[in-house]
Design a protein around this motif. Structure first.
Motif: not given
Length: 278
Positions: A3-7, A10-15
């Motif tokens: 889920h971290i990799a896919s988000a 798509k968005q260019g970030y994860y947090c």
């Protein structure tokens, strides 16, 4: 971790990503401020604020923390290296800010898709004390920047993106102490001033994949920290950092000075100018 990799793609970030407890974050802040108390003037010099994990064993251990590297590996793959790191500190009731920019602008690391920035909060970070703001989806291309002379701009050259894309889509990166955000090297972001009574303290690590170490060309060979996987200096264009055994030991200070001299030789005409601050 998928889920971290896919988000991220798509968005260019994860947090946010919890990498240590609030108590551990408090200890990290204590260690930082104890170190600052050892230094002339009570704060790190310009060069010493960068790559401090080469000076401080407890910071090296933070860079190597499994909770940090698990999330980074989900995006970059199994061979993970740290190119640089720094403290990002905004003192209470100051006007310091970071303008809209992309980390990739002056770095020259290729391919940029294999570079990300990890930002670890050592205190609670919110809009009041100057949290980062991301503009989702702006990580697909490099944008032109102009350089400004605003003395409150904490970026080394005051670089900013004129006529930035729709600011109404900006997302506040609110983090609790001990949480981390990841953002793409080209993601457009900024942060405002700290209007609170306490310091805003973050620790930034720029991670690269092995592919970057093999592809990127430098006028002077820099050094990188092998965090996971396999990389040998003879196969790529970077030498390897050595873990500090002693806090601010003679050998550690000498290795850090050499690492910063190499970096400055590649990026700056003057030894008085330094850094990629966020």
């Amino acid at each position: 971790m998928h889920h971290i990799a896919s988000a991220f793609k798509k968005q260019g970030y994860y947090c946010p990503i919890r990498v240590c407890s609030a108590a551990e974050a408090f200890t990290l802040r204590h260690n930082l401020e104890q170190w600052e108390g050892m230094l002339e003037g009570g704060k790190a010099s310009k060069d010493m604020r960068f790559r401090p994990h080469l000076l401080l064993p407890w910071l090296w251990d933070l860079v190597m923390k499994p909770e940090v590297l698990d999330a980074v590996e989900a995006v970059l793959g199994p061979d993970v290296l740290a190119w640089s790191s720094e403290f990002n500190i905004k003192e209470p009731h100051t006007d310091s800010f970071f303008s809209w920019h992309q980390d990739s602008t002056y770095a020259g690391l290729e391919p940029s898709d294999d570079v990300l920035t990890a930002w670890i909060a050592l205190v609670d970070v919110n809009e009041a004390n100057g949290c980062m703001q991301y503009i989702p989806g702006t990580h697909h291309k490099q944008l032109p920047h102009v350089e400004t002379n605003d003395h409150n701009n904490m970026l080394s050259r005051g670089q900013t993106i004129p006529n930035v894309v729709d600011e109404s889509s900006a997302v506040n990166v609110v983090l609790k102490a001990g949480e981390m955000s990841l953002h793409h090297f080209r993601l457009v972001h900024r942060s405002g001033p700290n209007k609170t009574d306490d310091r805003r303290i973050g620790y930034t690590i720029r991670f690269i994949s092995k592919r970057v170490a093999l592809t990127t060309q430098r006028k002077v060979r820099e050094s990188i920290t092998l965090c996971r996987g396999v990389y040998a200096p003879e196969e790529g264009n970077f030498d390897l950092d050595v873990r500090p055994d002693e806090l601010m030991g003679e050998a550690e200070v000498a290795r850090h000075r050499e690492a910063m001299a190499r970096e400055n030789a590649n990026y700056f005409d003057s030894a008085n100018v330094t850094g990629y601050k966020h």
